[in-house]
Design a protein around this motif. Structure first.
Motif, short mmCIF file in Angstrom:
data_model
loop_
_atom_site.label_atom_id
_atom_site.label_comp_id
_atom_site.label_asym_id
_atom_site.label_seq_id
_atom_site.Cartn_x
_atom_site.Cartn_y
_atom_site.Cartn_z
N TYR A 192 -15.97 5.16 -6.86
CA TYR A 192 -15.12 6.25 -7.32
C TYR A 192 -15.73 6.90 -8.56
CZ TYR A 192 -11.46 3.87 -4.56
OH TYR A 192 -10.73 3.28 -3.55
N ILE A 209 -2.16 7.83 -0.64
CA ILE A 209 -3.15 8.30 -1.60
C ILE A 209 -3.07 9.82 -1.77
CG2 ILE A 209 -4.72 6.38 -1.24
CD1 ILE A 209 -6.35 8.11 0.66
N GLY A 220 0.82 -1.19 0.00
CA GLY A 220 0.00 0.00 0.00
C GLY A 220 0.86 1.25 0.00
N PRO A 253 -0.29 -3.70 4.35
CA PRO A 253 -1.42 -2.77 4.42
C PRO A 253 -1.01 -1.30 4.33
CG PRO A 253 -1.58 -4.45 6.12
CD PRO A 253 -0.20 -4.55 5.54
N SER A 282 0.46 0.31 -6.84
CA SER A 282 -0.35 1.08 -7.78
C SER A 282 0.06 2.54 -7.66
CB SER A 282 -1.84 0.91 -7.47
OG SER A 282 -2.14 1.42 -6.19
N ILE A 326 -6.88 -3.17 -6.54
CA ILE A 326 -8.23 -2.63 -6.45
C ILE A 326 -8.43 -1.68 -7.62
CG2 ILE A 326 -9.84 -1.23 -5.09
CD1 ILE A 326 -8.49 -2.26 -2.59
N SER A 341 -11.30 5.06 3.64
CA SER A 341 -11.06 6.31 4.34
C SER A 341 -12.28 7.22 4.22
CB SER A 341 -9.83 7.02 3.78
OG SER A 341 -8.67 6.24 3.96
N GLY A 353 -2.60 4.10 -3.01
CA GLY A 353 -3.47 3.17 -2.28
C GLY A 353 -3.03 1.73 -2.39
N LEU A 354 -4.00 0.84 -2.24
CA LEU A 354 -3.72 -0.60 -2.26
C LEU A 354 -3.76 -1.13 -3.69
CD1 LEU A 354 -5.90 -1.70 0.80
CD2 LEU A 354 -3.41 -1.58 0.70
N ASN A 391 -6.23 3.52 1.85
CA ASN A 391 -7.23 3.15 0.86
C ASN A 391 -8.28 4.25 0.81
OD1 ASN A 391 -10.18 1.73 0.62
ND2 ASN A 391 -8.74 0.90 -0.85
N CYS A 409 -14.71 10.15 -4.11
CA CYS A 409 -15.29 8.92 -3.56
C CYS A 409 -16.74 9.26 -3.23
CB CYS A 409 -14.59 8.47 -2.28
SG CYS A 409 -12.90 7.93 -2.50
#
Length: 295
Positions: free
Chosen positions: A173, A25, A22, A124, A95, A102, A131, A98-99, A127, A231
């Motif tokens: 999203y 973000i 992770g 971890p 990525s 996904i 969040s 974030g994680l 995310n 989000c």
């Protein structure tokens, strides 16, 4: 198919491991000590966008070699990464934020690793959806993550039907240039008074949460044009069962009477046709043509 048992930290495996790391973000302070250590210790880092990840590595003075793994090269890059792991190299997958895995092709690399009996280790981190959920003020005991909603009308109608059946809290999203259109479609399917929380710029200086009904949030967006990635958190608790029980209210009505009922409730003709078409699961144009044939 036999059951797959992973002993994450067994020393018996000769191959390397795949680490899902992770990353922040927005705020770089949200990376964990373990994530930084892992990114330093692995042989390779597979990144969705190597340019973006290189900025992160530079900030934390991490010199690990980068390779590219994304939607457009996954067919060739995935098997090659698995080959490297089988040869003994540890690889970290990240990525842009974030994680990993996904809403990106990471899950396909995970599948390849599992098929090759390679341990997949989660590291971890931040995310965006979770969040946003925990600050939304909406129920967190039952939720469904839907990613980016469909862009086309009919798939979106089907998506909304599945949300009604699922009930609970829905989180997903959307981009700034599509958020108004998407929320408008959601209002048509779930009702403009559906509770909503919109969150943008998470962990950054201009972090913002907008809470209200869909109608109220759309009104806010009219006055304050959308900026940044969003989000959305919706609560449709109980609507699934209620929708099943009430879905037949219009079935004995003609199309004309169905539209007339919505007009009597205060909707204009165009909006009434749109809502009736959504109930009946037919294109708006088809219902419009039927109404004019029956005149």
């Amino acid at each position: 198919m036999s059951v797959n048992i992973q002993k994450s930290y067994s020393n018996e495996q000769a191959s390397g491991k795949l680490y899902l790391v992770g990353t922040p973000i927005g705020n770089l302070e949200d990376i964990t000590y373990r994530a930084v250590r892992t990114l330093r210790e692995v042989k390779w880092i597979a990144a969705e966008d190597t340019r973006q990840t290189r900025k992160l590595l530079s900030h934390f003075e991490i010199g690990t070699r980068l390779v590219s793994y994304h939607e457009h090269n996954k067919q060739a890059s995935g098997p090659e990464l698995i080959r490297l792991i089988q040869a003994g190299d540890d690889i970290a997958l990240v990525s842009d934020a974030g994680l990993p895995a996904i809403c990106d092709p990471g899950f396909e690399l995970v599948q390849l690793a599992i098929e090759a009996d390679i341990s997949v280790i989660p590291i971890p981190g931040a995310n965006a959806a979770l969040s946003a959920l925990i600050i939304s003020g909406l129920p967190t005991d039952r939720f469904t993550f839907v990613g980016f909603p469909p862009r086309e009308g009919k798939p979106m109608q089907q998506e909304l039907s599945s949300w009604k059946k699922a009930g609970g809290t829905i989180m997903g999203y959307e981009s700034p240039h599509r958020i108004v259109k998407t929320l408008t479609r959601i209002a048509e399917g779930l009702g403009a008074d559906t509770p909503l929380c919109l969150v943008r710029e998470l962990t950054k200086k201009y972090e913002e949460a907008i809470r209200g009904t869909i109608a109220e949030c759309l009104e806010h967006l009219e006055a304050h044009p959308p900026q940044g990635e969003y989000c959305f958190i919706l609560n449709v608790e109980g609507q699934g069962d209620e929708a099943d029980q009430q879905s037949a209210w219009w079935r004995e009505l003609t199309s004309q009477a169905h539209v007339g009922k919505y007009e009597a409730d205060g909707y204009d003709r165009k909006e009434a046709i749109k809502l009736a078409a959504l109930d009946r699961g037919v294109p708006k144009r088809e219902l419009y043509n039927e109404l004019h044939r029956d005149r």
